[in-house]
Design a protein around this motif. Structure first.
Motif, PDB file in Angstrom:
ATOM      1  N   ALA A 143      13.330  38.203 -24.774  1.00 41.09           N
ATOM      2  CA  ALA A 143      13.860  37.302 -25.741  1.00 41.09           C
ATOM      3  C   ALA A 143      12.812  36.407 -26.347  1.00 41.09           C
ATOM      4  N   ARG A 144      11.705  36.162 -25.923  1.00 41.39           N
ATOM      5  CA  ARG A 144      10.632  35.419 -26.531  1.00 41.39           C
ATOM      6  C   ARG A 144       9.731  36.046 -27.441  1.00 41.39           C
ATOM      7  N   HIS A 145       9.996  37.670 -27.386  1.00 39.80           N
ATOM      8  CA  HIS A 145       9.340  38.327 -28.298  1.00 39.80           C
ATOM      9  C   HIS A 145      10.128  38.611 -29.464  1.00 39.80           C
ATOM     10  N   ASN A 146      11.404  38.609 -29.236  1.00 37.64           N
ATOM     11  CA  ASN A 146      12.029  39.007 -30.597  1.00 37.64           C
ATOM     12  C   ASN A 146      12.827  37.827 -31.233  1.00 37.64           C
ATOM     13  N   TYR A 147      12.710  36.558 -30.515  1.00 34.84           N
ATOM     14  CA  TYR A 147      13.292  35.282 -31.145  1.00 34.84           C
ATOM     15  C   TYR A 147      12.086  34.131 -31.216  1.00 34.84           C
ATOM     16  N   ASN A 148      12.420  33.369 -32.287  1.00 36.19           N
ATOM     17  CA  ASN A 148      11.669  31.957 -32.141  1.00 36.19           C
ATOM     18  C   ASN A 148      12.783  31.081 -31.461  1.00 36.19           C
ATOM     19  N   LEU A 149      12.351  30.845 -30.167  1.00 35.79           N
ATOM     20  CA  LEU A 149      13.192  29.823 -29.478  1.00 35.79           C
ATOM     21  C   LEU A 149      12.952  28.476 -29.414  1.00 35.79           C
TER      22      LEU A 149
ATOM     23  N   HIS B 265       6.499  40.976 -39.022  1.00 32.49           N
ATOM     24  CA  HIS B 265       5.030  40.625 -39.367  1.00 32.49           C
ATOM     25  C   HIS B 265       4.916  39.356 -38.526  1.00 32.49           C
ATOM     26  N   ASP B 266       5.811  38.453 -37.954  1.00 30.31           N
ATOM     27  CA  ASP B 266       5.918  37.516 -37.102  1.00 30.31           C
ATOM     28  C   ASP B 266       5.354  38.081 -35.646  1.00 30.31           C
ATOM     29  N   LYS B 267       6.087  39.022 -35.313  1.00 29.37           N
ATOM     30  CA  LYS B 267       5.689  39.561 -33.730  1.00 29.37           C
ATOM     31  C   LYS B 267       4.407  40.206 -33.824  1.00 29.37           C
TER      32      LYS B 267
ATOM     33  N   LYS C  29      -1.421  39.281 -32.037  1.00 30.15           N
ATOM     34  CA  LYS C  29      -2.676  39.020 -32.699  1.00 30.15           C
ATOM     35  C   LYS C  29      -3.169  37.857 -32.027  1.00 30.15           C
ATOM     36  N   ASP C  30      -2.474  36.693 -31.921  1.00 33.58           N
ATOM     37  CA  ASP C  30      -3.189  35.434 -31.430  1.00 33.58           C
ATOM     38  C   ASP C  30      -3.021  35.461 -29.906  1.00 33.58           C
TER      39      ASP C  30
END
Length: 163
Positions: free
Chosen positions: A20-26, A136-138, A143-144
């Motif tokens: 969930a944390r990988h696929n969504y901005n919670l 691109h967000d993922k 990268k961060d």
């Protein structure tokens, strides 16, 4: 003399949705109780739960959990019909339900379940308001995270060379 309760494990977590944390901005966190049947509680105590592909949806002003799999035990009663993937009603107060329905309808948020856990003798579901991430967000998040690891290594080596 009263006996002290000893916990069998340190964690009260039953199941987690790590993707969930990988696929969504919670953004906003909510906690809800669930309306469960007796056989479901027995299965949950044995750890036969999967919430990796589940989400919460709103229907007629109520919140429901769908996609969660609670597998029935082999020793379940013969007169009980066990549906492992039925929709389960979430127990929230009216103010929370109104806020969730407004966020889903107007703002385009999704309701993503992230964890199921014990709170005293009750089964609780933790879910978040979230928006889906683009590829691109993922990549930026990966990268961060890698940069944080590399930065930690550089700082460790710098401190070792200093001594």
């Amino acid at each position: 003399m009263a006996k002290k309760k000893s916990k069998s494990s340190n964690s009260n977590t039953i199941a987690q949705n790590k993707k969930a944390r990988h696929n969504y901005n919670l953004t906003d966190k909510f906690e809800a109780g669930m309306s469960l049947q007796g056989w479901e509680i027995k299965s949950i105590r044995n750890g036969k739960v999967n919430i990796s592909d589940c989400y919460v949806f709103m229907k007629n002003g109520e919140a429901y959990l769908t996609g969660a799999e609670i597998m029935p035990l082999n020793s379940a009663s013969s007169h009980v019909v066990c549906d492992a993937t039925r929709d389960r009603k979430l127990l929230l107060n009216r103010r929370e339900l109104d806020r969730l329905s407004g966020a889903v309808d107007r703002d385009g948020f999704s309701l993503i379940a992230t964890a199921m856990y014990w709170k005293q003798c009750w089964v609780k579901l933790e879910f978040f308001l979230g928006k889906g991430k683009k590829d691109h967000d993922k990549r930026a998040d990966i990268k961060d995270r890698e940069w944080q690891v590399d930065k930690g290594r550089l700082m460790k080596n710098k401190n070792l060379n200093k001594d």
